[in-house]
Design a protein around this motif. Structure first.
Motif, PDB file in Angstrom:
ATOM      1  N   ARG A   1       0.816  -1.218   0.000  1.00  0.00           N
ATOM      2  CA  ARG A   1       0.000   0.000   0.000  1.00  0.00           C
ATOM      3  C   ARG A   1       0.852   1.271   0.000  1.00  0.00           C
ATOM      4  N   VAL A   2       2.115   1.147   0.335  1.00  0.00           N
ATOM      5  CA  VAL A   2       3.002   2.314   0.345  1.00  0.00           C
ATOM      6  C   VAL A   2       3.633   2.440  -1.033  1.00  0.00           C
ATOM      7  N   THR A   3       3.243   3.484  -1.747  1.00  0.00           N
ATOM      8  CA  THR A   3       3.677   3.645  -3.135  1.00  0.00           C
ATOM      9  C   THR A   3       4.898   4.549  -3.280  1.00  0.00           C
ATOM     10  N   GLN A   4       5.158   5.379  -2.290  1.00  0.00           N
ATOM     11  CA  GLN A   4       6.327   6.255  -2.348  1.00  0.00           C
ATOM     12  C   GLN A   4       6.786   6.585  -0.931  1.00  0.00           C
ATOM     13  N   ILE A   5       8.099   6.594  -0.749  1.00  0.00           N
ATOM     14  CA  ILE A   5       8.708   6.971   0.528  1.00  0.00           C
ATOM     15  C   ILE A   5       9.677   8.108   0.265  1.00  0.00           C
ATOM     16  N   ARG A   6       9.467   9.217   0.952  1.00  0.00           N
ATOM     17  CA  ARG A   6      10.367  10.364   0.828  1.00  0.00           C
ATOM     18  C   ARG A   6      11.118  10.536   2.145  1.00  0.00           C
ATOM     19  N   VAL A   7      12.417  10.652   2.041  1.00  0.00           N
ATOM     20  CA  VAL A   7      13.267  10.814   3.215  1.00  0.00           C
ATOM     21  C   VAL A   7      13.836  12.223   3.222  1.00  0.00           C
ATOM     22  N   LEU A   8      13.623  12.940   4.325  1.00  0.00           N
ATOM     23  CA  LEU A   8      14.213  14.266   4.504  1.00  0.00           C
ATOM     24  C   LEU A   8      15.187  14.191   5.669  1.00  0.00           C
ATOM     25  N   ASP A   9      16.446  14.559   5.430  1.00  0.00           N
ATOM     26  CA  ASP A   9      17.461  14.468   6.481  1.00  0.00           C
ATOM     27  C   ASP A   9      18.568  15.465   6.180  1.00  0.00           C
ATOM     28  N   ASN A  10      19.021  16.169   7.213  1.00  0.00           N
ATOM     29  CA  ASN A  10      20.139  17.106   7.000  1.00  0.00           C
ATOM     30  C   ASN A  10      21.494  16.445   7.223  1.00  0.00           C
ATOM     31  N   LEU A  11      21.471  15.141   7.559  1.00  0.00           N
ATOM     32  CA  LEU A  11      22.685  14.326   7.737  1.00  0.00           C
ATOM     33  C   LEU A  11      23.574  14.811   8.875  1.00  0.00           C
ATOM     34  N   SER A  12      22.993  15.533   9.840  1.00  0.00           N
ATOM     35  CA  SER A  12      23.779  15.937  10.999  1.00  0.00           C
ATOM     36  C   SER A  12      24.020  14.750  11.927  1.00  0.00           C
TER      37      SER A  12
END
Length: 316
Positions: free
Chosen positions: A25-36
């Motif tokens: 059911r999950v068609t897209q995963i977006r990851v937001l990260d500043n990599l700190s």
């Protein structure tokens, strides 16, 4: 479903991203990260769309949240000691950052928001087990920021009708949790030290207790909440009352590694809570089918990951 994970390149976030890729059911995963504190290799090979940037950037948040269905907000500056060294940094990342995410979720069409709080909010309250109606008593700036996170989720739910759910996490551990930084958690630090033949550092006498929760269990609960859209403005403990002292943790690590763990005691750390144990009544009412991974299995999986990571590092 299109899911956004803030802090998705971190320990819990990357494990959750991996778990969600297995959900039809999950068609897209977006990851937001500043990599700190997150690391891009954590999500290498996963079918995710990665956005590098900070949750305090409202324009970027609007871009990442556009057309999404839900946000799992994990981005934060973790660690009690880190917050003692720089309280303002923890406040900006954890409190102001949460407020930015909630406001962006409103602008994007009142998205469903799950956020990570912490058992540290109970702080100096001595009652055990810790149930969600106890009076919070934060003992560190980090704990205060997590209490603020819960308060803002509740406020946005009651003020604006935003669908929310906040989990109080208790000592999450497992594969992907690194030990190579100053603020590493106890299990990865001790596993890494034991595998390397180095002493494990015990702050205080080691009788302090924790409710250790395997990251795979946490991800199952998060996934279940997303798929069923569980809304609860009150905080929910995400742990199962499996209280264990730090000294009792050492034999588990010795068995899993097959090596002795030599203790080195040091003075207690400021801001550390003496005892922690969750009351899971509210959690089990919402997620009756979820059972925890036993700690011996979780530590064995963690040791396997450390050994595999050492092989990868040696060959790279």
């Amino acid at each position: 479903m299109k899911i956004v994970i803030t802090g998705g390149a971190g320990f819990i976030g990357s494990n959750l991203a991996r778990a969600l890729t297995e959900q039809p059911r999950v068609t897209q995963i977006r990851v937001l990260d500043n990599l700190s504190t997150g690391h891009k290799p954590n999500i290498a090979g996963l079918d995710v769309d990665f956005f590098e940037g900070d949750i305090q950037n409202a324009v970027l948040l609007d871009q990442v949240l556009r057309d999404a269905d839900a946000v799992v907000h994990l981005a934060a500056l973790p660690s009690v000691p880190r917050s003692l060294r720089d309280p303002l940094a923890s406040h900006h990342a954890n409190t102001t950052g949460t407020l930015q995410v909630l406001d962006a979720a409103r602008r994007a069409g009142d998205l469903y928001v799950i956020a990570a709080s912490s058992s540290s909010v109970y702080g100096a309250n001595p009652n055990l087990p810790k149930h969600e109606d106890l009076t919070p008593a934060p003992m560190s700036p980090y704990a205060a920021t997590k209490l603020a996170t819960e308060a803002y989720l509740s406020a946005y739910h009651h003020s604006f009708g935003l669908p929310v759910l906040s989990f109080r996490l208790f000592n999450v551990y497992g594969p992907g949790q690194r030990a190579d930084h100053a603020y590493a958690a106890v299990i990865p630090k001790w596993v890494s030290a034991t595998l390397a033949g180095q002493p494990v550092t015990v702050h205080g006498d080691g009788t302090q207790t924790r409710d250790f929760t395997y990251v795979g269990t946490v991800c199952r609960v998060f996934t279940n909440a997303l798929l069923r859209r569980i809304i609860e403005p009150r905080p929910v403990n995400l742990a199962f009352g499996t209280r264990k002292s730090l000294l009792d943790l050492i034999p588990e690590i010795e068995v899993a590694t097959g090596r002795p763990a030599h203790r080195e005691h040091r003075v207690p750390r400021v801001g550390d809570v003496s005892h922690s144990q969750a009351d899971s009544t509210r959690l089990l009412a919402l997620f009756p089918e979820v059972t925890p991974v036993p700690i011996n299995e979780g530590i064995a999986a963690t040791v396997d990951w450390f050994r595999a990571s050492a092989v990868i590092a040696a060959s790279s």
